[in-house]
Design a protein around this motif. Structure first.
Motif, short mmCIF file in Angstrom:
data_model
loop_
_atom_site.label_atom_id
_atom_site.label_comp_id
_atom_site.label_asym_id
_atom_site.label_seq_id
_atom_site.Cartn_x
_atom_site.Cartn_y
_atom_site.Cartn_z
N PHE A 44 -49.30 31.41 -21.70
CA PHE A 44 -48.31 30.46 -22.24
C PHE A 44 -48.85 29.04 -22.19
CE2 PHE A 44 -44.15 32.08 -23.46
CZ PHE A 44 -44.29 33.42 -23.16
N ASN A 45 -49.46 28.70 -21.07
CA ASN A 45 -49.97 27.35 -20.88
C ASN A 45 -51.16 27.08 -21.80
OD1 ASN A 45 -49.97 24.86 -19.67
ND2 ASN A 45 -51.30 25.48 -17.99
N ALA A 58 -42.18 31.41 -17.96
CA ALA A 58 -43.59 31.18 -17.69
C ALA A 58 -43.77 29.90 -16.87
CB ALA A 58 -44.37 31.09 -18.99
N MET A 59 -42.97 28.89 -17.21
CA MET A 59 -43.05 27.61 -16.51
C MET A 59 -42.69 27.82 -15.04
SD MET A 59 -41.39 24.13 -18.02
CE MET A 59 -41.52 22.52 -17.24
N TYR A 96 -52.11 28.64 -24.61
CA TYR A 96 -51.90 28.75 -26.05
C TYR A 96 -50.59 28.11 -26.51
CZ TYR A 96 -55.65 32.00 -25.21
OH TYR A 96 -56.82 32.55 -24.78
N HIS A 97 -49.95 27.37 -25.61
CA HIS A 97 -48.70 26.68 -25.95
C HIS A 97 -47.69 27.63 -26.59
CE1 HIS A 97 -51.00 23.16 -25.03
NE2 HIS A 97 -51.89 23.48 -25.93
N PHE A 156 -32.93 31.88 -28.24
CA PHE A 156 -34.12 32.58 -28.74
C PHE A 156 -34.76 31.70 -29.79
CE2 PHE A 156 -32.76 34.39 -32.86
CZ PHE A 156 -31.41 34.12 -32.80
N TYR A 157 -36.07 31.87 -29.94
CA TYR A 157 -36.83 30.92 -30.75
C TYR A 157 -37.64 31.58 -31.84
CZ TYR A 157 -35.54 29.01 -26.36
OH TYR A 157 -34.80 28.68 -25.26
N ILE A 182 -44.20 29.70 -26.98
CA ILE A 182 -42.80 29.44 -26.68
C ILE A 182 -42.11 30.74 -26.28
CG2 ILE A 182 -40.59 28.68 -27.63
CD1 ILE A 182 -42.55 26.40 -27.14
N ILE A 213 -40.86 30.66 -22.60
CA ILE A 213 -41.69 29.66 -21.91
C ILE A 213 -41.06 29.18 -20.62
CG2 ILE A 213 -40.72 27.77 -23.28
CD1 ILE A 213 -43.42 26.37 -23.10
N ASP A 214 -39.72 29.16 -20.53
CA ASP A 214 -39.14 28.66 -19.28
C ASP A 214 -39.43 29.60 -18.12
OD1 ASP A 214 -37.44 30.22 -20.90
OD2 ASP A 214 -35.75 29.79 -19.59
#
Lengths: 432, 432
Positions: free
Chosen positions: A207-208, A233-234, A210-211, A153-154, A213, A230-231
């Motif tokens: 996510f893309n 979303a990726m 607005y960068h 978690f971030y 996480i 983000i992973d």
């Protein structure tokens, strides 16, 4: 595997990442997969299942014994379990749900109530949150005391007393601040909340763009119910790109290399059938000019060039248009300007290649009027291709039809019909 | 902007993310952009520049006054500055470098010495590292004391005395552990090091495959020199996908909606020219059978159907093949199996659509032998399309030529030539 040496297999797999083991499983023959499972047995990790292609995944779940399966899924995050369950038949689904602890099971079942492709399916329920009035010290003590933190978690999400998210604190910021600092003062200013029903494509876009996480997910009452990282979303972004590419080529978007012959056939035949209809329609246009062709066979020789150049130019413009719509670069406000630009480019391409082709045809067949006819036909077809290539995706988008899926047949029909009609029609008028 | 109201513009832009402001700038007319810059002036943020398309970015940098530009780039992370400088002419580049502090400038210049599209260009130099023997408490105290932590970071990298990375500790793990715990014991077991010269595509693949959030970058002596984070990898992945899609459609991979007419023309004409050559070649094949067509004009009417169906089937197979190579699902070890599957699918599609088309042609023209000819020709063409669609990308890949870029013309040539040759050749042999 061939030799049935269990010890050696485990030793070989040990240094590999589950994603690599999954890739390996996808590439070997079904018979080898069966032997692999029998040998590897209890070592089988839930993460391997998550990484597998759907088709192979179902096959593997069928092969695994219930105990191994239960063991495998127990350590997965809730979003991975949901992802796993989505595509299973009810029987397999129940078997896996039965293997989970009661609270995990409830969380997973709750997630499954959200519609497919929604943020609710994508999120994981394991969220780290803190009351908005806490200090850095309180947060750290709380984290140290809790023993089931998510694996990764971030951010810590700040919530008000009604559990509505009001901010997020990056762990880096938290670590860099002294214990007395209020969490509120170090919250990121870039804070976006995702509604649980939002489409996963929109989530990936956010996510893309607005960068991000990680971002909090809220339910209808604005309460924090989960977090998307983000992973995830990726993965969605990658999937949507894949879909677009395959759809543009007229291949079912669920196509994968591990499909059987029959699945592959089904994924391709639909588009080929649509193409057959448009091709027959184009042939019908040609048949209108049978007499013209009969009196000058050179027309039959040259006509595929006009159609082929039109088809290619149309596909170029269409691909750029479809992608720009997907990445939201092409919007209502600049559509008119872009349509204008495409038509200018089409006209210039038409003039250029029309001229070249006129020279070629003139030299080849020695009929000056034929050169004029093919040059003019190419100019017209290129302009039609440019206009169709951009207008058709825009119209489909307006009608809420996926432009990646449906543009192709329309654009091909336009370029074929305009191409044959312009070339043979001009020939009939001028040459005979 | 129209009204020249500076206050209102700033108020309007205030809640927007730099990425949204960049999108807005891309969509308005050049004249409006000039007025925007003049009005917005000192508020201009470096992040907006990072988010812009290359073409527009160069235009904006030309518009901004040196002071505003210097102000704008000073707060950017080193990787964003590098990204910004890459595409500028030397004069603009020096202006920006001059605006940076001495240590930042050195870092950026060092990064620029790495080849384009390498990990070195992608990484940011701001790394948080700790000696491998530290405890959680020491790390937290160190973080609190340092005042220029990167804006976002997710891991602390453990290094040995020679500054070689030996592990990474997730911040979440760090927070959840008590002060006395040694960092080494809570290091992630999933640890991957990226060499500074690695291709950015491989970096993105690793992030996607192994769900990395951040990874250390090392130079030739294995010393830690930077860190790559998932958002950079996501951007690369998105770019590579975009490239693949555009290349498959024969559009220059640098195409963007903000290109001028001339740039767009250049990006499209190359492919159209190649296509013209293959189309002329296909016409030449047709011309060999002029006499046959002359004696039965129905052949001219029907022949585009055979070629078009072949072209589409070839494109389907080729797209799947190109994507599978890009995602590394199609490798040497399963190539043979997939080629076999494609040929079987091609044969089945050929049988299916050949049969349908035989019926249509038989009813339409009332010549039974014509039905047999078109059915057989479609079967042959579909098999050739399937084989060409998968074999050509595989061969190009083996020859180190990008299959996305070069497969199209070859596949089209194969399907056109086989299509016309099979149909007209069979007709010549059987019907006359």
């Amino acid at each position: 595997v061939e030799e049935g040496d269990r010890e050696q297999l485990i030793a070989l797999m040990e240094p590999l990442h589950p994603a690599d083991i999954a890739d390996l499983l996808e590439q070997i023959e079904p018979g080898d997969r069966r032997r692999f499972v029998a040998l590897y047995g209890r070592e089988f990790d839930g993460d391997i299942l998550s990484e597998l292609d759907e088709t192979i995944r179902e096959e593997m779940i069928g092969l695994l014994s219930p105990q191994v399966l239960a063991e495998a899924v127990r350590d997965l995050d809730s979003d991975d379990v949901v992802d796993l369950l989505e595509d299973l038949d009810p029987e397999q689904r129940d078997a896996i749900l039965g293997a989970l602890g009661a609270s995990d099971r409830a969380a997973v079942q709750q997630s499954l109530t959200y519609p497919e492709y929604s943020a609710g399916r994508l999120m994981q329920r394991e969220v780290v949150m803190a009351p908005e009035h806490w200090t850095v010290g309180e947060a750290i003590d709380y984290l140290r005391a809790s023993d089931d933190l998510p694996e990764q978690f971030y951010h810590i999400f700040l919530v008000d007393p009604k559990l509505r998210p009001v901010g997020k604190v990056a762990l880096g910021k938290l670590m860099g601040s002294s214990r007395a600092v209020a969490l509120r003062t170090i919250a990121s200013d870039d804070f976006r909340i995702i509604p649980v029903l939002q489409d996963e494509g929109d989530v990936a876009y956010a996510f893309n763009q607005y960068h991000l996480i990680s971002a909090p997910v809220v339910d209808e009452t604005e309460r924090l119910v989960g977090v998307i990282t983000i992973d995830d979303a990726m993965a969605v972004l990658e999937e949507e790109n894949e879909e677009d590419i395959l759809r543009l080529a007229g291949v079912s978007e669920e196509a994968s290399l591990s499909d059987t012959v029959l699945e592959t056939l089904r994924g391709r035949a639909t588009w080929l059938f649509v193409n057959l209809l448009t091709a027959i329609f184009a042939s019908f246009v040609i048949s209108l000019f049978s007499d013209t062709i009969d009196s000058m066979v050179a027309l039959a020789v040259l006509m595929p060039i006009v159609a082929s150049m039109g088809g290619n130019a149309g596909t170029q413009t269409m691909t750029v248009a479809v992608r720009s719509i997907a990445t939201r670069d092409l919007t209502g406000s600049n559509a008119l300007r872009i349509v204008r630009r495409e038509i200018v480019v089409g006209a210039l391409n038409g003039a250029l290649f029309g001229f070249i082709m006129a020279l070629v045809a003139g030299v080849w067949f020695g009929v000056p009027m034929l050169a004029v006819v093919i040059g003019s036909a190419m100019l017209l077809t290129q302009i039609a291709a440019a206009f169709g290539g951009i207008a058709i995706p825009l119209i489909l988008e307006r009608l809420k039809i996926d432009p990646a899926l449906a543009s192709g047949p329309f654009v091909t029909t336009v370029t074929d019909v305009v191409g044959f009609f312009a070339f043979l029609g001009l020939a009939a008028a001028v040459l005979l």
